[in-house]
Write an enzyme that holds these catalytic residues in place. Structure first.
Site, PDB file in Angstrom:
ATOM      1  N   ASP A 270     -14.250   3.993  93.172  1.00 35.62           N
ATOM      2  CA  ASP A 270     -13.154   4.959  93.027  1.00 35.62           C
ATOM      3  C   ASP A 270     -12.131   4.951  94.161  1.00 35.62           C
ATOM      4  O   ASP A 270     -11.067   5.549  94.029  1.00 35.62           O
ATOM      5  CB  ASP A 270     -13.691   6.381  92.807  1.00 35.62           C
ATOM      6  CG  ASP A 270     -14.253   7.018  94.064  1.00 35.62           C
ATOM      7  OD1 ASP A 270     -14.657   6.275  94.982  1.00 35.62           O
ATOM      8  OD2 ASP A 270     -14.301   8.267  94.125  1.00 35.62           O
TER       9      ASP A 270
ATOM     10  N   ASN B  87     -23.975  -1.190  97.834  1.00 39.61           N
ATOM     11  CA  ASN B  87     -23.903   0.229  97.500  1.00 39.61           C
ATOM     12  C   ASN B  87     -23.939   0.384  95.985  1.00 39.61           C
ATOM     13  O   ASN B  87     -23.085  -0.159  95.285  1.00 39.61           O
ATOM     14  CB  ASN B  87     -22.598   0.845  98.016  1.00 39.61           C
ATOM     15  CG  ASN B  87     -22.437   2.288  97.536  1.00 39.61           C
ATOM     16  OD1 ASN B  87     -23.088   3.187  98.042  1.00 39.61           O
ATOM     17  ND2 ASN B  87     -21.592   2.496  96.529  1.00 39.61           N
ATOM     18  N   GLU B  88     -24.937   1.104  95.514  1.00 37.99           N
ATOM     19  CA  GLU B  88     -25.066   1.428  94.089  1.00 37.99           C
ATOM     20  C   GLU B  88     -24.964   0.218  93.174  1.00 37.99           C
ATOM     21  O   GLU B  88     -24.111   0.180  92.279  1.00 37.99           O
ATOM     22  CB  GLU B  88     -24.046   2.496  93.691  1.00 37.99           C
ATOM     23  CG  GLU B  88     -24.226   3.789  94.453  1.00 37.99           C
ATOM     24  CD  GLU B  88     -23.557   4.985  93.800  1.00 37.99           C
ATOM     25  OE1 GLU B  88     -22.678   4.775  92.945  1.00 37.99           O
ATOM     26  OE2 GLU B  88     -23.928   6.118  94.141  1.00 37.99           O
TER      27      GLU B  88
ATOM     28  N   TYR C 148     -26.445  13.041  93.135  1.00 38.30           N
ATOM     29  CA  TYR C 148     -25.445  14.083  92.842  1.00 38.30           C
ATOM     30  C   TYR C 148     -26.026  15.184  91.970  1.00 38.30           C
ATOM     31  O   TYR C 148     -25.404  15.634  91.019  1.00 38.30           O
ATOM     32  CB  TYR C 148     -24.196  13.435  92.219  1.00 38.30           C
ATOM     33  CG  TYR C 148     -23.381  12.683  93.262  1.00 38.30           C
ATOM     34  CD1 TYR C 148     -22.418  13.335  94.015  1.00 38.30           C
ATOM     35  CD2 TYR C 148     -23.612  11.333  93.518  1.00 38.30           C
ATOM     36  CE1 TYR C 148     -21.694  12.669  94.999  1.00 38.30           C
ATOM     37  CE2 TYR C 148     -22.899  10.656  94.502  1.00 38.30           C
ATOM     38  CZ  TYR C 148     -21.936  11.334  95.230  1.00 38.30           C
ATOM     39  OH  TYR C 148     -21.226  10.671  96.203  1.00 38.30           O
TER      40      TYR C 148
ATOM     41  N   GLU D  93     -25.525   9.737 100.110  1.00 32.93           N
ATOM     42  CA  GLU D  93     -24.414  10.450  99.467  1.00 32.93           C
ATOM     43  C   GLU D  93     -24.968  11.668  98.755  1.00 32.93           C
ATOM     44  O   GLU D  93     -25.993  11.600  98.083  1.00 32.93           O
ATOM     45  CB  GLU D  93     -23.684   9.577  98.425  1.00 32.93           C
ATOM     46  CG  GLU D  93     -22.811   8.500  99.018  1.00 32.93           C
ATOM     47  CD  GLU D  93     -22.007   7.713  97.973  1.00 32.93           C
ATOM     48  OE1 GLU D  93     -21.726   8.267  96.885  1.00 32.93           O
ATOM     49  OE2 GLU D  93     -21.679   6.544  98.250  1.00 32.93           O
TER      50      GLU D  93
HETATM   51  C1  GCB Z   1     -20.650   7.267  94.407  1.00 37.53           C
HETATM   52  C2  GCB Z   1     -20.011   6.127  95.090  1.00 37.53           C
HETATM   53  C3  GCB Z   1     -18.789   6.543  95.877  1.00 37.53           C
HETATM   54  C4  GCB Z   1     -17.957   7.530  95.076  1.00 37.53           C
HETATM   55  C5  GCB Z   1     -18.810   8.745  94.814  1.00 37.53           C
HETATM   56  C6  GCB Z   1     -18.083   9.810  93.991  1.00 37.53           C
HETATM   57  O1  GCB Z   1     -21.781   7.262  94.040  1.00 37.53           O
HETATM   58  O2  GCB Z   1     -20.902   5.419  95.919  1.00 37.53           O
HETATM   59  O3  GCB Z   1     -18.048   5.399  96.206  1.00 37.53           O
HETATM   60  O4  GCB Z   1     -16.778   7.875  95.716  1.00 37.53           O
HETATM   61  O5  GCB Z   1     -19.943   8.368  94.111  1.00 37.53           O
HETATM   62  O6  GCB Z   1     -17.486  10.702  94.565  1.00 37.53           O
HETATM   63  O7  GCB Z   1     -18.122   9.720  92.774  1.00 37.53           O
END
Ligand code: GCB
Length: 590
Positions: A162, A397-398, A467, A503
């Site tokens: 993003d 990453n991911e 998240y 994160e």
């Molecule tokens: C993630 C990504 C990160 C994004 C974030 C988001 O998992 O690693 O690059 O910016 O989520 O805010 O969606």
């Protein structure tokens, strides 16, 4: 890839500034002799992203040319002269006086070419650099994935991540000169033996020569010296530092190390420290340490991803104010100046290559992507291996398996075969390469929510992006909290390794308020962060909490990104604190 320095035998000329600039969407520049100078050029700052400097270039990701006239000082004659570009995103080609010198693929890492024979002494030289940032599935990071829908954010431009794919020359362009036979590389590895420190220094010359040299470590009243004897251009010495003053996040003490050969001299800062793991703990100098802080981005108004020194100083001040002692260079290696600050200010860094959201379902491009990942691992370790602040390499990453669904509640239900090829093999090849190049640091991949857990098997530290309460169970913080607790306990039970939440975050529009549990408000972000930190505080095996993100940052256009920003910052893009900053201070401030 030593950082260029100035001393009595080496020279350095930073040619950053305002350059001539012109886009070349039809790729006519090379045949048209643009390397000799541009007509109808416009001014462009180097370093800086072109997308942030002109409105009409915001969406431009194609080929462009930078040209600058430069005098090489005549007193440099007789030395080897190099041009070094700190970062050109994504593909940079260098020309001097119309002649192509070399090219480099991959943004965010430096490259240098020797130009000694091509210099015009005593007159102006024309330096041109073409930079191109076309998003391709084979590149790292990848864009324009086949099938379209694999572009995770259904975004413009079509990325699999993003953050905005800013383009241009993002770090200084430097000319430097070194003696004919010069110190090409220095590798410093430190250890601790009781109260003593051990500093092993390996020096490599540019030629397979024999010869003598010396190494000297200074700090406080201590001056420790050793001789170097070169065979085939390589020499090694191990210094013992009695009663060593160790480097740590709380006391980032740095020694001065100078290596001298018959004709050359190079100096760098050295921090004596060790980094290991023991069960659920990360040990810095044998003592448990928590890596609390942020995922970040190099991002600011006008400079884009360009080196912005005042911003670096300000960001470190703000991070310290929250009580943070750590961050991840999400999602690419940051500038060398950032790493020097981390050494000086005592930050523990997870250093990451730009392998963000690797789409394992796209098998056709996998071999080329692996080649680029390995190249970037090699270049990153070559550049950053002497920074005490860097404690962990992150090689992805991911990464996403076939059939992955964003926001999944539990681990993907894939067959072993689907998981292992190419995903697990790809990642384990990267991990093995990083370990081979640097056995002294921890190695990890950062995993996605709902991704396969067996991809983490070879990691020293389990790094999880989660998240709960945002992409999954948004607006339901109580259930989200339970799910987070269950998942952390399950992952600990499976791996018995330290866990860092690399994160967790909630988009927050500054000034929005509402209770209870209203998404997008400052109150929601504060409650969300608080429950994560509470859950972590009750689990010793959680060795770090890194909030996503330190500051709001420019994002690709999508319905997920209001006003072209990712709003998960604890600070706004202009660095105003949101309410959640105070929650961090409550938990972390030292
Ligand atoms: C993630 C990504 C990160 C994004 C974030 C988001 O998992 O690693 O690059 O910016 O989520 O805010 O969606």
């Amino acid at each position: 890839m030593l950082y260029p320095i100035q001393n009595h035998v080496r020279n350095k000329l930073d040619i950053s500034g305002i350059w001539d600039f012109k886009t070349d969407p039809d790729e006519v520049g090379e045949a048209g002799g643009w390397a000799n100078g541009l007509t109808e050029a416009r001014p462009m700052a180097v370093p800086g992203s072109w997308n942030e400097q002109y409105d009409d270039l915001f969406g431009y990701l194609d080929l462009a040319w930078y040209v600058k006239k430069v005098y090489v000082p005549s007193c440099w004659k007789g030395q080897c002269v190099f041009i070094r570009v700190g970062s050109a995103v994504y593909f940079g080609t260098v020309y001097l006086n119309g002649v192509k010198i070399g090219a480099h693929e991959g943004g965010h890492l430096p490259f240098a070419f020797e130009i000694t024979d091509k210099i015009k002494w005593g007159e102006e030289n024309i330096l041109a650099i073409s930079v191109e940032n076309v998003l391709k599935p084979s590149r790292i990071p990848s864009g324009n994935m086949p099938g379209g829908e694999m572009s995770l954010f259904a975004s413009t431009p079509k990325t699999t991540y993003d953050f905005y794919p800013f383009s241009g020359i993002h770090r200084p362009v430097v000319l430097y000169s070194v003696p004919q036979t010069y110190i090409e590389d220095v590798t410093v590895v430190t250890g601790i033996n009781g109260a003593d420190g051990r500093v092993k220094v390996t020096v490599k010359l540019s030629a397979a020569a024999a010869g003598q040299g010396s190494v000297e470590l200074k700090g406080g009243d201590a001056v420790i010296k050793a001789d170097l004897v070169f065979t085939n251009g390589v020499a090694e010495a191990t210094l013992t530092v009695p009663e060593a003053h160790l480097w740590s996040d709380k006391d980032p003490y740095l020694y001065d190390l100078t290596v001298a050969t018959e004709g050359d001299q190079y100096s760098l800062k050295v921090g004596i420290r060790t980094i290991t793991v023991d069960g659920g703990k990360i040990l810095l100098n044998g003592q448990p340490v928590k890596m609390n802080g942020f995922g970040r981005h190099e991002d600011f108004i006008a400079s884009g991803k360009g080196l912005n020194l005042p911003l670096i100083v300000k960001d470190y001040q703000l991070m310290r104010w929250t009580g943070a002692n750590s961050y991840r260079t999400s999602h690419y290696p940051y500038s060398e100046e950032e790493m020097q600050m981390a050494d000086r200010e005592g930050f523990l860094i997870i250093d990451e290559i730009p392998a963000v959201s690797l789409q394992m379902a796209d098998e056709a491009n996998s071999p080329e992507r692996l080649r680029m990942c390995l190249q970037q691992i090699e270049e990153m370790i070559a550049r950053d291996k002497n920074h005490p602040a860097v404690v962990m390499w992150c090689v992805a990453n991911e990464p996403m398996p076939k059939g992955f669904s964003v926001g999944a509640m539990s681990e993907s239900n894939l067959s072993m075969e689907e998981l292992n090829f190419p995903g697990k093999m790809f990642l384990e090849t990267e991990i093995a390469r990083a370990r081979e190049l640097d056995p002294t640091r921890l190695v990890t991949i950062v995993t996605v929510m709902g991704g396969p857990q067996n991809w983490m098997e070879k990691c020293d530290v389990i790094c999880m992006n989660r998240y709960w309460g945002w992409y999954t169970l948004g607006g339901q913080l109580d259930i989200a909290r339970q799910k987070l607790e269950e998942e952390l306990d399950q992952v600990w039970g499976r791996f018995h390794k330290p866990i860092i939440m690399t994160e967790f975050g909630a988009d927050t529009i500054p000034g929005y308020h509402g209770k209870p549990d209203v998404m997008w408000t400052e109150d929601y972000q504060a409650d969300y962060i608080r429950f994560h930190l509470e859950v972590a505080a009750r689990r010793e095996f959680v060795a770090g909490m890194q909030v996503w993100n330190f500051a709001d940052f420019a994002a690709v256009q999508s319905i997920m990104r209001v006003g072209g920003l990712n709003h998960k910052g604890i600070f706004t893009r202009i660095r105003t604190p949101k309410m959640a900053a105070h929650v961090l201070r409550e938990f972390w401030a030292r």
